[in-house]
Design a protein around this motif. Structure first.
Motif, PDB file in Angstrom:
ATOM      1  N   ASN A  98       4.067 -10.350   2.249  1.00  0.00           N
ATOM      2  CA  ASN A  98       4.014  -9.551   3.471  1.00  0.00           C
ATOM      3  C   ASN A  98       4.070  -8.065   3.127  1.00  0.00           C
ATOM      4  O   ASN A  98       3.336  -7.244   3.687  1.00  0.00           O
ATOM      5  N   GLY A  99       4.936  -7.717   2.186  1.00  0.00           N
ATOM      6  CA  GLY A  99       5.036  -6.314   1.774  1.00  0.00           C
ATOM      7  C   GLY A  99       3.813  -5.840   1.022  1.00  0.00           C
ATOM      8  O   GLY A  99       3.305  -4.741   1.272  1.00  0.00           O
ATOM      9  N   PHE A 100       3.308  -6.659   0.094  1.00  0.00           N
ATOM     10  CA  PHE A 100       2.214  -6.248  -0.768  1.00  0.00           C
ATOM     11  C   PHE A 100       0.858  -6.289  -0.055  1.00  0.00           C
ATOM     12  O   PHE A 100       0.034  -5.385  -0.220  1.00  0.00           O
ATOM     13  N   CYS A 101       0.630  -7.317   0.732  1.00  0.00           N
ATOM     14  CA  CYS A 101      -0.701  -7.526   1.334  1.00  0.00           C
ATOM     15  C   CYS A 101      -0.849  -6.937   2.729  1.00  0.00           C
ATOM     16  O   CYS A 101      -1.967  -6.651   3.169  1.00  0.00           O
ATOM     17  N   VAL A 102       0.265  -6.772   3.458  1.00  0.00           N
ATOM     18  CA  VAL A 102       0.184  -6.321   4.848  1.00  0.00           C
ATOM     19  C   VAL A 102       0.736  -4.904   5.006  1.00  0.00           C
ATOM     20  O   VAL A 102       0.007  -3.960   5.319  1.00  0.00           O
ATOM     21  N   HIS A 103       2.036  -4.742   4.780  1.00  0.00           N
ATOM     22  CA  HIS A 103       2.663  -3.436   5.003  1.00  0.00           C
ATOM     23  C   HIS A 103       2.162  -2.372   4.027  1.00  0.00           C
ATOM     24  O   HIS A 103       1.939  -1.222   4.418  1.00  0.00           O
ATOM     25  N   GLY A 104       1.993  -2.758   2.767  1.00  0.00           N
ATOM     26  CA  GLY A 104       1.538  -1.792   1.774  1.00  0.00           C
ATOM     27  C   GLY A 104       0.232  -1.118   2.134  1.00  0.00           C
ATOM     28  O   GLY A 104       0.151   0.121   2.204  1.00  0.00           O
ATOM     29  N   PRO A 105      -0.844  -1.887   2.387  1.00  0.00           N
ATOM     30  CA  PRO A 105      -2.122  -1.265   2.749  1.00  0.00           C
ATOM     31  C   PRO A 105      -2.042  -0.419   4.018  1.00  0.00           C
ATOM     32  O   PRO A 105      -2.728   0.596   4.136  1.00  0.00           O
ATOM     33  N   ARG A 106      -1.204  -0.820   4.975  1.00  0.00           N
ATOM     34  CA  ARG A 106      -1.097  -0.069   6.227  1.00  0.00           C
ATOM     35  C   ARG A 106      -0.497   1.316   6.020  1.00  0.00           C
ATOM     36  O   ARG A 106      -0.845   2.265   6.719  1.00  0.00           O
ATOM     37  N   LEU A 107       0.423   1.428   5.077  1.00  0.00           N
ATOM     38  CA  LEU A 107       1.109   2.718   4.903  1.00  0.00           C
ATOM     39  C   LEU A 107       0.564   3.521   3.727  1.00  0.00           C
ATOM     40  O   LEU A 107       1.076   4.590   3.411  1.00  0.00           O
ATOM     41  N   ARG A 108      -0.497   3.028   3.092  1.00  0.00           N
ATOM     42  CA  ARG A 108      -0.996   3.675   1.880  1.00  0.00           C
ATOM     43  C   ARG A 108      -1.302   5.155   2.098  1.00  0.00           C
ATOM     44  O   ARG A 108      -0.861   6.013   1.321  1.00  0.00           O
ATOM     45  N   ASP A 109      -2.059   5.467   3.115  1.00  0.00           N
ATOM     46  CA  ASP A 109      -2.490   6.854   3.321  1.00  0.00           C
ATOM     47  C   ASP A 109      -1.302   7.791   3.516  1.00  0.00           C
ATOM     48  O   ASP A 109      -1.262   8.889   2.938  1.00  0.00           O
ATOM     49  N   VAL A 110      -0.331   7.376   4.331  1.00  0.00           N
ATOM     50  CA  VAL A 110       0.789   8.265   4.627  1.00  0.00           C
ATOM     51  C   VAL A 110       1.681   8.446   3.400  1.00  0.00           C
ATOM     52  O   VAL A 110       2.174   9.554   3.137  1.00  0.00           O
ATOM     53  N   THR A 138      10.364  -5.614   1.095  1.00  0.00           N
ATOM     54  CA  THR A 138       9.872  -4.241   1.070  1.00  0.00           C
ATOM     55  C   THR A 138       9.999  -3.631  -0.317  1.00  0.00           C
ATOM     56  O   THR A 138       9.032  -3.114  -0.886  1.00  0.00           O
ATOM     57  N   GLY A 139      11.207  -3.686  -0.891  1.00  0.00           N
ATOM     58  CA  GLY A 139      11.394  -3.099  -2.207  1.00  0.00           C
ATOM     59  C   GLY A 139      10.447  -3.683  -3.235  1.00  0.00           C
ATOM     60  O   GLY A 139       9.821  -2.960  -4.003  1.00  0.00           O
ATOM     61  N   SER A 140      10.317  -5.003  -3.246  1.00  0.00           N
ATOM     62  CA  SER A 140       9.482  -5.644  -4.260  1.00  0.00           C
ATOM     63  C   SER A 140       8.003  -5.614  -3.908  1.00  0.00           C
ATOM     64  O   SER A 140       7.175  -5.170  -4.709  1.00  0.00           O
ATOM     65  N   GLY A 141       7.645  -6.064  -2.708  1.00  0.00           N
ATOM     66  CA  GLY A 141       6.237  -6.146  -2.333  1.00  0.00           C
ATOM     67  C   GLY A 141       5.593  -4.799  -2.080  1.00  0.00           C
ATOM     68  O   GLY A 141       4.573  -4.451  -2.687  1.00  0.00           O
ATOM     69  N   VAL A 142       6.187  -3.998  -1.190  1.00  0.00           N
ATOM     70  CA  VAL A 142       5.654  -2.665  -0.927  1.00  0.00           C
ATOM     71  C   VAL A 142       5.811  -1.794  -2.169  1.00  0.00           C
ATOM     72  O   VAL A 142       4.931  -0.998  -2.508  1.00  0.00           O
ATOM     73  N   VAL A 146       2.815   0.208  -3.840  1.00  0.00           N
ATOM     74  CA  VAL A 146       2.859   1.665  -3.985  1.00  0.00           C
ATOM     75  C   VAL A 146       2.681   2.060  -5.449  1.00  0.00           C
ATOM     76  O   VAL A 146       1.980   3.034  -5.763  1.00  0.00           O
ATOM     77  N   THR A 147       3.305   1.319  -6.368  1.00  0.00           N
ATOM     78  CA  THR A 147       3.124   1.608  -7.793  1.00  0.00           C
ATOM     79  C   THR A 147       1.656   1.471  -8.185  1.00  0.00           C
ATOM     80  O   THR A 147       1.115   2.281  -8.956  1.00  0.00           O
ATOM     81  N   GLN A 148       0.998   0.454  -7.660  1.00  0.00           N
ATOM     82  CA  GLN A 148      -0.430   0.272  -7.934  1.00  0.00           C
ATOM     83  C   GLN A 148      -1.247   1.446  -7.415  1.00  0.00           C
ATOM     84  O   GLN A 148      -2.160   1.936  -8.096  1.00  0.00           O
ATOM     85  N   CYS A 149      -0.910   1.933  -6.227  1.00  0.00           N
ATOM     86  CA  CYS A 149      -1.608   3.096  -5.659  1.00  0.00           C
ATOM     87  C   CYS A 149      -1.367   4.344  -6.498  1.00  0.00           C
ATOM     88  O   CYS A 149      -2.284   5.148  -6.726  1.00  0.00           O
ATOM     89  N   LEU A 150      -0.130   4.547  -6.941  1.00  0.00           N
ATOM     90  CA  LEU A 150       0.192   5.702  -7.772  1.00  0.00           C
ATOM     91  C   LEU A 150      -0.577   5.645  -9.086  1.00  0.00           C
ATOM     92  O   LEU A 150      -1.049   6.671  -9.587  1.00  0.00           O
ATOM     93  N   ARG A 151      -0.692   4.453  -9.647  1.00  0.00           N
ATOM     94  CA  ARG A 151      -1.453   4.319 -10.888  1.00  0.00           C
ATOM     95  C   ARG A 151      -2.923   4.669 -10.667  1.00  0.00           C
ATOM     96  O   ARG A 151      -3.561   5.314 -11.508  1.00  0.00           O
ATOM     97  N   ASP A 152      -3.479   4.277  -9.516  1.00  0.00           N
ATOM     98  CA  ASP A 152      -4.875   4.602  -9.209  1.00  0.00           C
ATOM     99  C   ASP A 152      -5.067   6.101  -8.981  1.00  0.00           C
ATOM    100  O   ASP A 152      -6.057   6.694  -9.417  1.00  0.00           O
ATOM    101  N   THR A 153      -4.107   6.709  -8.274  1.00  0.00           N
ATOM    102  CA  THR A 153      -4.229   8.118  -7.897  1.00  0.00           C
ATOM    103  C   THR A 153      -3.876   9.060  -9.044  1.00  0.00           C
ATOM    104  O   THR A 153      -4.466  10.135  -9.177  1.00  0.00           O
TER     105      THR A 153
END
Length: 386
Positions: A98-110, A138-142, A146-153
């Motif tokens: 739920n954190g990785f697939c749902v909440h994470g993508p929703r909050l990526r931009d912000v 949240t801590g684990s999934g999101v 977020v770590t994956q996004c930081l690595r990409d950015t």
């Protein structure tokens, strides 16, 4: 050089707040050079002269973030930035998917925008540190997303994850699933992983600090103190008497010495064989302390020279105590708890317990199997260090 911290979930935000409070207090008590370097790393000054933490706070529920913002402001010494936090009204239900697939993508931009603002405030960026747990949703999934996004950015930036390992007796029924998925992904994404075990920290609170009724606040405080001792300024072998400005300057790479096979100086089986150890001494008598025991070849795998595997940092500035020592070790210490965790998760997976709750959010059984395979390889590699 500065570090931008990303605090995720209840655990990450509570540990993060304790960490910044300790860093600020220690910097105020230190001498000018030490204090300047510390503040530059972890805070920036506003136009009104106030210290603001170089941090981004993320949680799916607002309570802990509100508490962190309020407690920081009440110190009168530092605060979090007004636009540095994000929360919503619904959590991740202790479900990594739920954190990785749902909440994470929703909050990526912000989240990426908040991190970008903090990065742009740094004269020089040393790296990013993500503070999270591996048990909850949240801590684990999101946190993993977020770590994956930081690595990409920030593909060339140094990214270290600080993880709080759950109690072995269990905090969440699916914590082993969450931990397996988190660790398998971060193993590929992160440049370095620092781990604190709740069981071990609990024993420190009980046996060393003599705390009778141990709370999560006590546990978080010990974690933050040890983490701060690693991150605060220190004199390194190549700093030439000047406090190193890179708090993430640990040599995280292991380079085998070709053809090296050394006899061990101790008889019997090796204990907790290490790939590398970093010892950080702070306070009185640091320049006369005897540290030769950490260079004993018996502590290290046979294909590494002790002088390549052991590093020593020092600072004459006391940290909490008159004398203190902190050891950062890349060793077999986590081998048993990791093996136990993977075994428990596999037993649950074999009986298909709770698997459907992950599948419905987008994690397939193949994702689980890939994660098990990745961690079993880590376990195998560390088992062969001795």
């Amino acid at each position: 050089m500065s570090v931008v911290n990303v605090q995720l979930g209840q655990c990450g935000n509570q540990v993060g707040h304790e960490l910044f409070d300790i860093l600020c207090s220690d910097a105020q008590e230190g001498k000018k050079e030490y204090s300047t370097v510390s503040r530059e790393r972890f805070f920036h000054r506003t136009s009104h002269g106030e210290l603001e933490a170089r941090a981004v706070l993320v949680d799916m529920e607002p309570k802990v973030i509100r508490q962190s913002l309020s407690k920081a402001a009440k110190t009168g010494r530092w605060r979090y930035g007004e636009g540095s936090h994000f929360s919503q009204k619904q959590g991740s239900g202790n479900n990594w998917a739920n954190g990785f697939c749902v909440h994470g993508p929703r909050l990526r931009d912000v989240v990426e925008e908040m991190v970008r603002r903090e990065v742009e405030r740094c004269d020089r960026l040393s790296g990013l540190m993500v503070i999270m747990s591996v048990a909850g949703g949240t801590g684990s999934g999101v946190g993993t997303y977020v770590t994956q996004c930081l690595r990409d950015t920030y593909p060339k930036s140094f990214i270290v994850n600080h993880l709080t390992w759950p109690y072995g007796t269990g905090e969440v029924i699916v914590q082993n699933y969450n931990s397996v998925l988190t660790l398998a992904h971060l193993y590929k994404l992160s440049d370095g992983i620092l781990v604190h075990e709740n069981d071990m920290v609990h024993r420190i609170c009980s046996q060393l600090l003599n705390i009778k009724h141990i709370s999560f606040c006590d546990v978080n405080s010990v974690i933050a103190q040890q983490l701060a001792s690693i991150l605060q300024p220190a004199l390194t072998a190549d700093s030439h008497g000047v406090y190193s400005r890179n708090p993430l300057g640990i040599d995280w790479q292991v380079h085998p010495c070709a053809g090296l096979e050394r006899p061990r100086s101790l008889t019997g089986p090796s204990f907790n064989t290490s790939l590398a150890n970093l010892l950080i001494l702070r306070g009185k008598d640091v320049f006369s302390a005897e540290t030769g025991g950490f260079e004993d070849p018996a502590l290290y795998t046979s294909w590494l020279l002790p002088e390549a595997a052991f590093n020593l940092w020092k600072s004459p500035m006391p940290f909490k105590y008159e004398k203190s020592a902190t050891l950062v070790s890349n060793s077999q210490a986590l081998l048993r708890p990791l093996d136990n965790m993977v075994g428990k998760a596999w037993n649950m997976f074999a009986s298909r317990a709770y698997v459907h709750q992950y599948v419905k959010f987008g994690i397939s059984e193949e994702d689980f199997l890939d994660s098990f395979t990745s961690l079993e390889q880590v376990i195998s590699s560390y088992s062969q260090l001795g």
